[in-house]
Design a protein around this motif. Structure first.
Motif, PDB file in Angstrom:
ATOM      1  N   ALA A 174     -23.285  31.471  32.670  1.00 54.65           N
ATOM      2  CA  ALA A 174     -23.515  30.036  32.810  1.00 54.65           C
ATOM      3  C   ALA A 174     -22.225  29.291  32.520  1.00 54.65           C
ATOM      4  O   ALA A 174     -21.403  29.746  31.726  1.00 54.65           O
ATOM      5  N   THR A 176     -20.282  25.776  31.270  1.00 59.12           N
ATOM      6  CA  THR A 176     -20.505  24.625  30.404  1.00 59.12           C
ATOM      7  C   THR A 176     -19.206  23.845  30.243  1.00 59.12           C
ATOM      8  O   THR A 176     -18.118  24.360  30.503  1.00 59.12           O
ATOM      9  N   ARG A 179     -19.578  17.904  26.280  1.00 56.22           N
ATOM     10  CA  ARG A 179     -20.640  16.983  26.703  1.00 56.22           C
ATOM     11  C   ARG A 179     -20.096  15.715  27.362  1.00 56.22           C
ATOM     12  O   ARG A 179     -20.610  15.258  28.385  1.00 56.22           O
ATOM     13  N   LEU A 182     -18.900  16.559  30.845  1.00 53.48           N
ATOM     14  CA  LEU A 182     -20.053  16.837  31.699  1.00 53.48           C
ATOM     15  C   LEU A 182     -20.708  15.543  32.168  1.00 53.48           C
ATOM     16  O   LEU A 182     -20.985  15.362  33.366  1.00 53.48           O
ATOM     17  N   ALA A 247     -29.656  17.838  33.022  1.00 50.33           N
ATOM     18  CA  ALA A 247     -28.592  18.769  32.628  1.00 50.33           C
ATOM     19  C   ALA A 247     -28.840  19.292  31.214  1.00 50.33           C
ATOM     20  O   ALA A 247     -28.647  20.486  30.942  1.00 50.33           O
ATOM     21  N   ARG A 248     -29.269  18.409  30.323  1.00 49.81           N
ATOM     22  CA  ARG A 248     -29.572  18.845  28.949  1.00 49.81           C
ATOM     23  C   ARG A 248     -30.731  19.845  28.958  1.00 49.81           C
ATOM     24  O   ARG A 248     -30.738  20.828  28.199  1.00 49.81           O
ATOM     25  N   GLN A 250     -31.504  21.885  31.391  1.00 48.59           N
ATOM     26  CA  GLN A 250     -30.965  23.152  31.888  1.00 48.59           C
ATOM     27  C   GLN A 250     -30.216  23.898  30.778  1.00 48.59           C
ATOM     28  O   GLN A 250     -30.399  25.105  30.590  1.00 48.59           O
ATOM     29  N   LEU A 251     -29.363  23.186  30.057  1.00 48.06           N
ATOM     30  CA  LEU A 251     -28.587  23.817  28.987  1.00 48.06           C
ATOM     31  C   LEU A 251     -29.503  24.415  27.930  1.00 48.06           C
ATOM     32  O   LEU A 251     -29.283  25.528  27.444  1.00 48.06           O
ATOM     33  N   LYS A 255     -29.656  28.395  27.064  1.00 44.49           N
ATOM     34  CA  LYS A 255     -29.202  28.779  25.726  1.00 44.49           C
ATOM     35  C   LYS A 255     -30.251  29.615  24.992  1.00 44.49           C
ATOM     36  O   LYS A 255     -29.923  30.304  24.014  1.00 44.49           O
ATOM     37  N   TRP A 262     -21.437  32.573  28.314  1.00 41.80           N
ATOM     38  CA  TRP A 262     -21.004  31.223  28.671  1.00 41.80           C
ATOM     39  C   TRP A 262     -19.507  31.180  28.961  1.00 41.80           C
ATOM     40  O   TRP A 262     -18.708  31.809  28.269  1.00 41.80           O
ATOM     41  N   SER A 264     -16.223  28.396  30.610  1.00 37.88           N
ATOM     42  CA  SER A 264     -15.779  27.123  31.164  1.00 37.88           C
ATOM     43  C   SER A 264     -15.530  27.334  32.657  1.00 37.88           C
ATOM     44  O   SER A 264     -15.164  28.431  33.072  1.00 37.88           O
TER      45      SER A 264
END
Length: 280
Positions: A174, A176, A179, A182, A247-248, A250-251, A255, A262, A264
């Motif tokens: 995933a 990330t 925040r 994003l 998006a939150r 999904q995270l 997680k 994870w 970048s």
């Protein structure tokens, strides 16, 4: 796209809205240029009124994977629809496909009787599922009742949650970002969508707004603007906020999965190294 190029493989789309051909701008579907560069499966393959489910997606993707693995050791599934990803990785309950007559009947009953009455009926027919279902979500309540009426069995009886063993190894990764970055990128993407003509796209789709495919961030806010609920600026801001909220969600979902590694988005080389290392 770069991973697909590196391994010389196509992309299997796991976005449950990009699969509809009419929803291009509002779902940020791959562009014609991107589709020419790398082959994509399950992008723009359905019409808005076509029936589709996560169970059908699981069956079609697993069949496709058998073909793809004859040509390559790798396949790439990418997208953000958690249920679709889970269906391919772990399997999904074999829920019967609803026939047109039952679907039409329940849609009419929802309009005439309202959600509360249908919730009471679900409580009577399947109290176990009633206890856990989101009773403010008409789609989930109606679907459970459709199963009850069509099969004569409870929706609960079909929910076995038996994890299927796959004949291939799954490497979950995933992406990330901090925040703040994003959220900034989400806001910028919404602005780009508006510049590309999201409002006009939503206007063309207005006659089909009752369909579940359009019960989606982006289109809902544009419809509210057309209903004079919000100004256009307010609708755009709501769209940004609702996208950030999704998006939150999904995270949070990913997680919870300890198998996810994870990265970048800029760690492309590390991602490739990770895939090769796991494969050894």
């Amino acid at each position: 796209m770069n991973l697909a190029r590196h391994f010389n493989i196509p992309i299997i789309n796991a976005d449950s809205r990009q699969i509809f051909r009419e929803l291009k701008i509002g779902t940020a579907a791959p562009t014609e240029e991107q589709l020419r560069q790398v082959r994509h499966y399950f992008v723009g393959t359905l019409g808005l009124e076509d029936y589709y489910s996560a169970s059908m997606y699981e069956q079609q993707v697993t069949a496709l994977l058998e073909e793809l693995f004859e040509k390559s050791d790798y396949a790439l599934l990418a997208g953000g629809s958690m249920m679709y990803i889970d269906a391919v990785c772990n399997g999904i309950d074999d829920i019967p496909t609803i026939d047109d007559e039952t679907r039409t009947t329940m849609k009419r009953r929802l309009q005439q009787e309202g959600l509360e009455a249908l919730c009471e009926e679900l409580h009577r027919l399947d109290p176990e599922h009633w206890a856990i279902v989101d009773r403010k979500n008409p789609r989930r309540v109606v679907h459970a009742l459709e199963i009850c009426h069509m099969t004569g069995k409870t929706y609960t009886s079909f929910r076995k949650r038996e994890e299927r063993k796959r004949p291939f190894q799954i490497v979950k990764m995933a992406l990330t970002l901090p925040r703040e970055e994003l959220y900034s990128r989400i806001n910028a993407r919404v602005d780009v969508m508006m510049q590309q003509g999201l409002l006009d796209e939503a206007r063309r789709l207005l006659p089909w707004r009752h369909l579940n495919a359009l019960n989606t961030v982006g289109y809902k806010e544009m419809f509210a603007y057309m209903d004079h609920v919000w100004t256009l600026d307010e609708a755009v801001e709501r769209m940004k906020g609702n996208t950030r909220r999704y998006a939150r969600k999904q995270l949070t979902w990913f997680k919870k999965d300890n198998e996810v590694t994870w990265f970048s988005p800029c760690e492309e080389e590390q991602i490739i190294e990770h895939i090769l290392k796991v494969r050894q």
